[in-house]
Scaffold this motif. Structure first.
Motif, PDB file in Angstrom:
ATOM      1  N   GLY A   8      26.495  40.589  32.048  1.00  0.00           N
ATOM      2  CA  GLY A   8      27.784  41.000  31.521  1.00  0.00           C
ATOM      3  C   GLY A   8      28.168  42.429  31.834  1.00  0.00           C
ATOM      4  N   THR A   9      27.340  43.113  32.627  1.00  0.00           N
ATOM      5  CA  THR A   9      27.686  44.486  33.008  1.00  0.00           C
ATOM      6  C   THR A   9      28.796  44.480  34.046  1.00  0.00           C
ATOM      7  OG1 THR A   9      25.409  45.187  32.587  1.00  0.00           O
ATOM      8  CG2 THR A   9      26.790  46.675  33.886  1.00  0.00           C
ATOM      9  N   LEU A  10      28.656  43.564  35.023  1.00  0.00           N
ATOM     10  CA  LEU A  10      29.658  43.420  36.077  1.00  0.00           C
ATOM     11  C   LEU A  10      30.060  41.951  36.179  1.00  0.00           C
ATOM     12  CD1 LEU A  10      27.954  45.565  38.867  1.00  0.00           C
ATOM     13  CD2 LEU A  10      29.857  46.281  37.408  1.00  0.00           C
ATOM     14  N   THR A  11      31.244  41.706  36.701  1.00  0.00           N
ATOM     15  CA  THR A  11      31.684  40.328  36.942  1.00  0.00           C
ATOM     16  C   THR A  11      31.107  39.838  38.260  1.00  0.00           C
ATOM     17  OG1 THR A  11      33.734  40.519  35.676  1.00  0.00           O
ATOM     18  CG2 THR A  11      33.671  38.855  37.408  1.00  0.00           C
ATOM     19  N   GLN A  12      30.265  38.800  38.172  1.00  0.00           N
ATOM     20  CA  GLN A  12      29.685  38.154  39.344  1.00  0.00           C
ATOM     21  C   GLN A  12      29.794  36.641  39.104  1.00  0.00           C
ATOM     22  OE1 GLN A  12      25.764  40.033  39.197  1.00  0.00           O
ATOM     23  NE2 GLN A  12      26.345  41.421  40.861  1.00  0.00           N
ATOM     24  N   LEU A  13      30.907  36.061  39.515  1.00  0.00           N
ATOM     25  CA  LEU A  13      31.199  34.668  39.195  1.00  0.00           C
ATOM     26  C   LEU A  13      30.135  33.730  39.752  1.00  0.00           C
ATOM     27  CD1 LEU A  13      35.073  34.500  39.694  1.00  0.00           C
ATOM     28  CD2 LEU A  13      33.769  34.847  37.590  1.00  0.00           C
ATOM     29  N   ARG A  14      29.705  32.775  38.912  1.00  0.00           N
ATOM     30  CA  ARG A  14      28.651  31.842  39.292  1.00  0.00           C
ATOM     31  C   ARG A  14      29.179  30.651  40.082  1.00  0.00           C
ATOM     32  NH1 ARG A  14      24.240  33.403  36.475  1.00  0.00           N
ATOM     33  NH2 ARG A  14      24.577  34.575  34.546  1.00  0.00           N
ATOM     34  N   HIS A  15      30.443  30.308  39.874  1.00  0.00           N
ATOM     35  CA  HIS A  15      31.024  29.131  40.515  1.00  0.00           C
ATOM     36  C   HIS A  15      32.379  29.489  41.113  1.00  0.00           C
ATOM     37  CE1 HIS A  15      27.961  27.182  38.110  1.00  0.00           C
ATOM     38  NE2 HIS A  15      28.566  27.563  36.992  1.00  0.00           N
ATOM     39  N   LEU A  41      27.864  31.401  31.470  1.00  0.00           N
ATOM     40  CA  LEU A  41      28.143  30.212  32.278  1.00  0.00           C
ATOM     41  C   LEU A  41      29.092  30.461  33.443  1.00  0.00           C
ATOM     42  CD1 LEU A  41      28.508  27.559  29.416  1.00  0.00           C
ATOM     43  CD2 LEU A  41      26.462  28.151  30.746  1.00  0.00           C
ATOM     44  N   LEU A  42      29.966  31.470  33.292  1.00  0.00           N
ATOM     45  CA  LEU A  42      30.937  31.742  34.360  1.00  0.00           C
ATOM     46  C   LEU A  42      30.633  33.009  35.148  1.00  0.00           C
ATOM     47  CD1 LEU A  42      34.271  30.763  32.552  1.00  0.00           C
ATOM     48  CD2 LEU A  42      33.006  29.442  34.259  1.00  0.00           C
ATOM     49  N   GLY A  43      29.892  33.961  34.527  1.00  0.00           N
ATOM     50  CA  GLY A  43      29.502  35.167  35.246  1.00  0.00           C
ATOM     51  C   GLY A  43      30.439  36.342  35.086  1.00  0.00           C
ATOM     52  N   TYR A  44      31.286  36.330  34.043  1.00  0.00           N
ATOM     53  CA  TYR A  44      32.185  37.464  33.809  1.00  0.00           C
ATOM     54  C   TYR A  44      31.442  38.607  33.132  1.00  0.00           C
ATOM     55  CZ  TYR A  44      36.323  34.690  34.961  1.00  0.00           C
ATOM     56  OH  TYR A  44      37.261  33.940  35.615  1.00  0.00           O
ATOM     57  N   SER A  45      31.964  39.826  33.281  1.00  0.00           N
ATOM     58  CA  SER A  45      31.449  40.953  32.504  1.00  0.00           C
ATOM     59  C   SER A  45      31.889  40.791  31.059  1.00  0.00           C
ATOM     60  CB  SER A  45      31.997  42.280  33.057  1.00  0.00           C
ATOM     61  OG  SER A  45      33.392  42.394  32.773  1.00  0.00           O
ATOM     62  N   PHE A  46      31.239  41.517  30.142  1.00  0.00           N
ATOM     63  CA  PHE A  46      31.606  41.415  28.731  1.00  0.00           C
ATOM     64  C   PHE A  46      33.062  41.810  28.515  1.00  0.00           C
ATOM     65  CE2 PHE A  46      27.103  41.095  27.618  1.00  0.00           C
ATOM     66  CZ  PHE A  46      27.164  40.232  26.528  1.00  0.00           C
ATOM     67  N   LEU A  47      33.518  42.841  29.211  1.00  0.00           N
ATOM     68  CA  LEU A  47      34.897  43.294  29.021  1.00  0.00           C
ATOM     69  C   LEU A  47      35.884  42.252  29.547  1.00  0.00           C
ATOM     70  CD1 LEU A  47      36.743  45.524  28.009  1.00  0.00           C
ATOM     71  CD2 LEU A  47      36.605  46.593  30.270  1.00  0.00           C
ATOM     72  N   ALA A  48      35.634  41.718  30.752  1.00  0.00           N
ATOM     73  CA  ALA A  48      36.521  40.700  31.318  1.00  0.00           C
ATOM     74  C   ALA A  48      36.516  39.432  30.464  1.00  0.00           C
ATOM     75  CB  ALA A  48      36.100  40.375  32.750  1.00  0.00           C
TER      76      ALA A  48
END
Length: 269
Positions: A135-142, A180-187
């Motif tokens: 959740g530090t950075l947005t790294q989308l899983r799908h 499950l989606l890979g967003y950061s906590f803020l996003a």
């Protein structure tokens, strides 16, 4: 009693109780805007209002909350520009889930689900604590259909939960989008506000025809919730994902303690 508050239908409302409701509404709005879980503060405060029934408290809580989630959603949208291609379909599915959950809430005791919720929250807390970089950075899983399908599934399940019981909905939405989606906590928090606004609306659409809403009290609560939501969204945007993560862990810990205490009290009774 406070003069002029007869319109609330709660003749026993005292200045102290009214102040408690307003303060609880502001704090709940702040917590909801940062990471969700404001119902943990707001709903118990409403239950202290003389003459209010549990169903009236639940319905009025939704009315107050929708003001806060709308305000924080607009604030996040203006400053963080969340991806609406994911948030809006997810919100629509969550609205339908919340409406169905509210229907079931009138016939099924929430106590049935509390042990399961506590276990889920404990897993969420352990996952977050053991993955400090999540959740530090947005790294989308799908991507593509799988991304939107997963988002829709999160919206449906948690929307149903919000209509049925409610506490911690925003927190579940945030961790669902992080894990499950890979967003950061803020996003994730920015999108969660849009979805949470829809789940509040879904439950309200069910409660409206049943006359459970206390409009005056709900609007008073809503004004306080709006102020808290605006301040909370600005705080989260200024402090970033690490701050949101810390608040998230605190809220989840309090939720576990509160729900665990409820279960113990119900079993001992």
């Amino acid at each position: 009693m406070i003069p002029g508050l007869e319109v609330l239908g709660l003749e026993g409302l005292t200045p102290a109780t009214a102040t408690l409701v307003v303060v609880a509404g502001f704090c709940a709005g702040w917590v909801d805007a940062v990471v969700g879980g404001g119902g943990l503060i707001q709903l118990p405060a409403l239950l202290l209002v003389p003459g209010i029934s549990p169903v009236q408290a639940l319905a009025t809580n939704k009315l107050g909350s929708i003001f806060g989630t709308t305000t924080s959603s607009i604030t996040y949208f203006r400053r963080a520009k969340p991806d609406l291609r994911t948030a809006l379909p997810m919100a629509g599915i969550a609205l339908a889930g919340s409406f169905c959950g509210a229907i079931l809430a009138t016939s099924l005791p929430a106590a049935v689900f509390k042990p399961v919720i506590i276990a889920a929250l404990a897993i969420v807390a352990v996952f977050t604590a053991l993955h400090p970089t999540a959740g530090t950075l947005t790294q989308l899983r799908h991507s593509g259909a799988r991304h939107f399908g997963t988002a829709g599934g999160i919206g449906l399940v948690i929307g149903f939960y919000d209509g049925l019981i409610g506490p911690g909905t925003g927190s579940f939405l945030v961790i669902g989008m992080v894990a499950l989606l890979g967003y950061s906590f803020l996003a994730a928090s920015a999108k969660a506000k849009i979805v949470n606004m829809a789940t509040n609306l879904g439950a309200l659409l069910y409660f409206l025809p049943h006359g459970s809403l206390l409009w005056g009290l709900g609007l008073l609560l809503g004004m306080a919730n709006m102020a808290g939501g605006y301040v909370g969204a600005r705080t989260a945007l200024t402090r970033g994902s690490r701050f949101v993560r810390v608040v998230f862990l605190l809220v989840v810990a309090v939720l576990i303690v509160k729900l665990g205490w409820d279960v113990l009290q119900e079993n001992s009774g």
